[in-house]
Scaffold this active site. Structure first.
Site, short mmCIF file in Angstrom:
data_model
loop_
_atom_site.label_atom_id
_atom_site.label_comp_id
_atom_site.label_asym_id
_atom_site.label_seq_id
_atom_site.Cartn_x
_atom_site.Cartn_y
_atom_site.Cartn_z
N PRO A 1 -138.38 4.32 22.03
CA PRO A 1 -137.63 3.69 20.76
C PRO A 1 -138.29 2.50 20.43
O PRO A 1 -139.16 1.75 20.96
CB PRO A 1 -136.38 3.06 21.49
CG PRO A 1 -136.73 2.71 22.98
CD PRO A 1 -137.99 3.88 23.47
N ARG B 1 -141.94 -1.84 3.21
CA ARG B 1 -140.89 -0.59 3.41
C ARG B 1 -140.23 -0.25 2.27
O ARG B 1 -140.01 1.02 1.91
CB ARG B 1 -139.89 -0.93 4.31
CG ARG B 1 -140.38 -1.28 5.96
CD ARG B 1 -139.41 -1.10 7.18
NE ARG B 1 -138.83 0.04 7.06
CZ ARG B 1 -137.48 0.35 6.53
NH1 ARG B 1 -136.91 -0.67 6.00
NH2 ARG B 1 -137.01 1.51 6.57
N TYR C 1 -140.95 3.57 0.96
CA TYR C 1 -139.91 4.53 1.31
C TYR C 1 -138.75 4.24 0.62
O TYR C 1 -137.73 4.80 0.90
CB TYR C 1 -139.39 4.28 2.93
CG TYR C 1 -140.49 4.14 3.82
CD1 TYR C 1 -141.81 5.14 4.05
CD2 TYR C 1 -140.27 3.36 4.68
CE1 TYR C 1 -142.54 4.96 4.92
CE2 TYR C 1 -141.33 2.96 5.81
CZ TYR C 1 -142.40 4.03 5.95
OH TYR C 1 -143.16 3.93 6.99
N CYS D 1 -148.97 -7.91 -8.09
CA CYS D 1 -149.28 -7.12 -9.13
C CYS D 1 -149.13 -5.48 -9.22
O CYS D 1 -150.14 -4.86 -9.20
CB CYS D 1 -150.50 -7.48 -9.91
SG CYS D 1 -150.35 -9.05 -10.19
N TYR E 1 -141.29 -2.40 11.67
CA TYR E 1 -142.14 -1.93 10.71
C TYR E 1 -141.85 -3.21 9.53
O TYR E 1 -142.29 -2.51 8.15
CB TYR E 1 -141.55 -0.41 10.17
CG TYR E 1 -141.52 0.43 11.16
CD1 TYR E 1 -142.64 0.80 11.79
CD2 TYR E 1 -140.39 0.78 11.77
CE1 TYR E 1 -142.77 1.69 12.85
CE2 TYR E 1 -140.33 1.63 13.00
CZ TYR E 1 -141.38 2.07 13.30
OH TYR E 1 -141.37 3.06 14.51
N1 PLP Z 1 -142.73 7.70 18.97
C1 PLP Z 1 -143.84 8.08 18.19
C2 PLP Z 1 -144.60 9.37 18.48
C3 PLP Z 1 -143.49 7.87 16.84
O1 PLP Z 1 -144.46 8.23 15.85
C4 PLP Z 1 -142.69 6.81 16.48
C5 PLP Z 1 -142.63 6.25 15.24
O2 PLP Z 1 -142.61 6.85 14.09
C6 PLP Z 1 -142.12 6.23 17.52
C7 PLP Z 1 -141.96 6.88 18.60
C8 PLP Z 1 -140.70 5.17 17.26
O3 PLP Z 1 -139.95 5.64 16.28
P1 PLP Z 1 -138.45 4.79 16.14
O4 PLP Z 1 -139.08 3.44 15.75
O5 PLP Z 1 -137.84 5.47 14.90
O6 PLP Z 1 -137.73 4.76 17.21
#
Ligand code: PLP
Length: 419
Positions: A276, A314, A318, A343, A372
């Site tokens: 996570p 972000r 996105y 800019c 992020y």
């Molecule tokens: N594991 C892998 C391989 C990932 O690419 C990512 C993020 O994109 C994560 C874990 C963590 O994802 P999140 O921050 O959504 O839990």
């Protein structure tokens, strides 16, 4: 209590007034709550605790600050890393090598060697050739690399296309149908202990159904691999749980996630691994900014703040949503755009939304910016690299200094033949 509350009319991070942070460090600056990070870490740990043998690895791409990674290591989290730099960070933060998982679609030979020599816990392989190379590099060193195959289950995560990773057309993982044959070919290599399967279908998932579909496919693969005589001891179920960016958003709780995983993985008899990121760090941070100007606009006024897309990418990347709130709200609101000084027309945080009324000189925050955020910051437009502060109770500490444009410039050089 979310640790970013109004106390006597001013937003605080835990017990620290945001104006005190801004005064001491300047703006823009990220501010993280140690208590919130801990609570999120514990909620996840408790959510998956009923599963028995589990390994937790914080996806440090979400927030690689050394202090954050250390705090999470203290809570029993290893690290999921995707580069040699992240591997070095995880180790510098005190994560034990055995608790590090090396993911990533393009590991270089130098990075594979770095992981081998550090003695990390697992390599998640993205293609057959990577396994062949890793096995050879390990065998040359008298080692056997613990590894899992990352499969692409071809499941739509139902999230933003740019953070989806589990559809067949994405670059990640290898086609799940090809995994048994690849296992047969890699399984016998001397330098490789191919012991499991990994999957990660995307980020900011607001429902469990795509994860469940992916895990079911992985379960069928594990059964097929065992039937073919392979020993499977580890399954890495990745990350992906979302957080509430918008009012009213209700992402699945770690407890609900744990219940779903328990149901799907019943009888697998493996160590389950999790990676996570966002769900641990996302709502544990804000980006503090100062309003520079309020500029008239054709449809709405432009609130120009001193944070920009180079500090928090972000929204530009996105079309992500971040709440915008005044540090000392007057109770009045305004409908406005909020933009940074960079800019680019994409350097806009908020478009035509009702926000707290602000004026030049006011402090404000972009909310839910702990994941992020700083990690994606750049020095575009020769802006300084944004600093980070960690708050715990009534104390705070700068855990990443502002890196001035002059420092970056000092690494550059004009060749003599241009002078
Ligand atoms: N594991 C892998 C391989 C990932 O690419 C990512 C993020 O994109 C994560 C874990 C963590 O994802 P999140 O921050 O959504 O839990």
């Amino acid at each position: 209590m979310n640790h970013f509350e109004l106390i006597d009319g001013e937003m605080h991070v835990e017990n620290v007034p945001i104006s005190a942070i801004a005064q001491a460090v300047g703006t823009p600056v990220y501010a993280y709550s140690a208590a919130r990070l801990r609570e999120n870490a514990r909620a996840f740990r408790d959510g998956v605790a009923p599963l028995g043998r589990v390994h937790l690895a914080f996806a440090i791409k979400a927030n690689p600050n050394l202090a954050v990674v250390r705090l999470l290591a203290n809570e029993g989290f290893g690290a999921d890393v995707v580069s040699g730099g992240e591997l070095a960070r995880a180790m510098a933060a005190g994560v034990a090598a055995k608790d590090i998982v090396f993911s990533g679609v393009g590991k270089s030979r130098a990075e594979l060697i770095q992981g081998l020599e550090a003695g990390i816990g697992q390599f998640n392989l993205e293609l057959e050739e990577e396994g062949v190379v890793l096995a050879a590099l390990a065998a040359e060193r008298g080692l056997r690399a613990p590894a899992a195959l990352r499969v692409n289950p071809d499941v739509d995560a139902g999230t933003h296309a740019k953070i989806s990773t589990g559809k067949a057309e994405n670059k990640f993982g290898l086609p799940i149908d090809e995994a048994p044959a690849i296992f047969d070919r890699l399984g016998g290599l001397e330098g490789l202990n191919l012991r499991g399967v990994a999957v990660h279908i995307g980020s900011q998932l607001l429902g469990l159904a795509p994860l469940e579909a992916a895990f079911e496919r992985v379960g069928r693969l594990v059964a097929d691999l065992r039937a073919a005589g392979h020993t499977i001891t580890h399954v890495d179920l990745g990350g992906g749980l979302g957080v509430a960016y918008r009012p009213g958003e209700t992402p699945p709780t770690p407890a609900a996630f744990g219940e779903m995983v328990a149901r799907v993985t019943k009888g697998w008899d493996v160590e389950l691994m999790f990676e996570p990121g966002r769900v641990i760090a996302g709502d544990a941070g804000v980006l503090v900014t100062e309003v520079l100007w309020v500029k008239p606009g054709v449809t709405h006024p432009w609130v120009i703040v001193d944070a920009a897309m180079n500090d928090l990418a972000r929204v530009a990347l996105y079309d992500a949503y971040h709440g915008f709130a005044a540090v000392k709200p007057s109770g009045k609101t305004m409908v406005a755009n909020v933009a940074g000084p960079v800019c680019e027309s994409s350097d806009v945080f908020v478009k035509g939304r009702e926000i707290d009324a602000v004026k030049g000189g006011d402090l404000a925050v972009l909310q839910t910016a702990g994941a992020y955020g700083a990690t994606m910051a750049s020095t575009y437009n020769s802006r300084p690299l944004v600093p980070e502060v960690l708050v715990s109770g009534d104390r705070f500490e700068v855990v990443a200094k502002r890196i001035a444009a002059e420092h970056i410039m000092a690494e550059e050089h004009v060749p003599d033949w241009l002078k």
